[in-house]
Design an enzyme around this catalytic site. Structure first.
Site: not given
Length: 295
Positions: A48, A108, A138
Site C-alpha cells: 500500500k 513486498h 490503506s
C-alpha cells in the site's frame, strides 16, 4: 484444497520471523532460490505504498510511453508479484521464469528475505516508501477486500497489529529503514509516495535518469497522463477489477481507493494519534529517514 474458502482468510505464517501469507510460506524454497537476471528491474515496496502506480509508470517508460503496449495485459502479469503463490494458480516465480528479458519484478519482501541472486547480480531496484499513517489506513481497507489476508478485526485492533509488525510482510518500520540502508551499497532508487503526489513529473524524470532512458517531453506528459490515479482507477488493466470477487471484493473497498496523502486524519482518534506518534518516534529514532505525513 477442498474449496476456494480453504485458501482464504487463513492465519499468516512466519518465514524467518516475518509474517507472510501461508501459501507463500509453503512455497518458500522456490522464492528463496529464484534466479534474478542482471537486467531485471526490481520494484520493491511495503504494501500500500504506491506499488501499482510505480509499476505502471515503469512499464510505460519501458514501452516509450505507448499506452496501447501497456494495455497488452493486466499489471500483475506485466509486473509479476514474485513471491506470491496461490494454490491452483501460476506462482509469481513461474510467471517470471517464463518471461523474456528485461523483466519487471514486484516484491513486498523485506531486505533479509529477498533472494540473494538480486544482490549478487547487482540488479537495479526502485523502492517506494509512504508515510506510516496513510499506509496503515490503506492496508486496513486492503485487508478487508483482499481475502488472502486474515480477517483484519476492528480498526483499533488492526492499528495495534500494524504497530507491532503482526501484519503481512512484517514491520513497516524495519522495512523502510532496512531498504534505506541498502541503498548505500546497491543500485537502489529510493522514492517517496508523497513526492510522487506532489510533483509526479519530477519523480518520473528521476526514474528516467535512473533507468538511463531519454524520452521527449511530450512522451513524459503521456506517461504522466496514463499513470494518473484518475486514469488508472478507470483502467481494468491496472485497477484489479479482473480479479475474482471471492479473492478481492471491490464492493467492500475498491483496490484503488483514494490515492491521496493525509487520509489518515479521517481515521485516527486523538488518543490513537498520540499513542502512534510516541511509538513512531521510538521506532524511528535511529535513522535519518524522514517522512511527510501530508503534503
Amino acid at each position: 484444497m477442498d474449496s476456494q474458502l480453504d485458501v482464504l482468510r487463513r492465519e499468516l505464517v512466519e518465514v524467518r520471523g516475518i509474517p507472510l501469507f501461508w501459501s507463500i510460506a509453503e512455497q518458500w524454497s522456490q522464492v528463496e532460490s529464484f534466479e534474478a537476471r542482471p537486467d531485471d528491474l526490481l520494484i520493491a515496496t511495503y504494501p500500500k505504498s504506491g506499488t501499482t502506480w510505480v509499476s505502471e509508470i515503469v512499464d510505460l517508460i519501458y514501452n516509450n510511453g505507448d499506452a496501447e503496449k501497456s494495455r497488452r495485459d493486466v499489471i500483475y502479469m506485466r509486473v509479476p508479484f514474485m513471491e506470491l503463490a496461490v494454490p491452483g494458480r501460476t506462482s509469481g516465480v513461474e510467471k517470471l521464469n517464463n518471461m523474456p528479458s528485461p523483466r519487471l519484478v514486484k516484491t513486498h519482501l523485506p531486505v533479509q528475505l529477498l533472494p540473494s541472486s538480486f544482490w549478487k547480480n547487482n540488479c537495479k531496484m526502485i523502492y517506494v516508501a509512504r508515510n506510516a499513517k496513510d499506509v496503515v489506513v490503506s492496508y486496513y481497507y486492503f485487508y478487508q477486500m483482499a481475502k488472502l489476508h486474515p480477517e483484519p478485526g476492528t480498526w483499533e485492533e488492526f492499528l495495534d497489529k500494524f504497530m507491532t509488525g503482526k501484519v503481512s510482510f512484517g514491520s513497516w518500520y524495519d522495512h523502510v529503514k532496512d531498504w534505506w540502508e541498502k541503498r548505500k551499497d546497491y543500485r537502489i532508487l529510493y522514492l517517496f509516495y508523497e513526492d510522487m503526489k506532489e510533483d509526479p513529473k519530477r519523480e518520473i524524470k528521476k526514474l528516467l535518469k535512473f533507468l538511463e532512458k531519454d524520452l521527449p517531453d511530450e512522451v513524459v506528459n503521456k506517461i504522466l497522463h496514463h499513470s494518473s490515479f484518475k486514469v488508472m482507477k478507470q483502467n481494468p488493466k491496472t485497477n484489479y477489477t479482473t480479479v475474482t470477487q471471492e479473492e478481492m471484493d471491490h464492493s467492500v473497498s475498491p483496490f484503488m481507493r483514494k490515492g491521496i496523502s493525509g487520509d489518515w486524519k479521517n481515521h485516527f482518534t486523538v488518543a490513537q494519534y498520540k499513542t502512534f506518534e510516541e511509538h513512531y518516534e521510538e521506532k524511528m529514532k535511529d535513522t535519518a529517514l524522514k517522512f511527510r505525513s501530508e503534503i
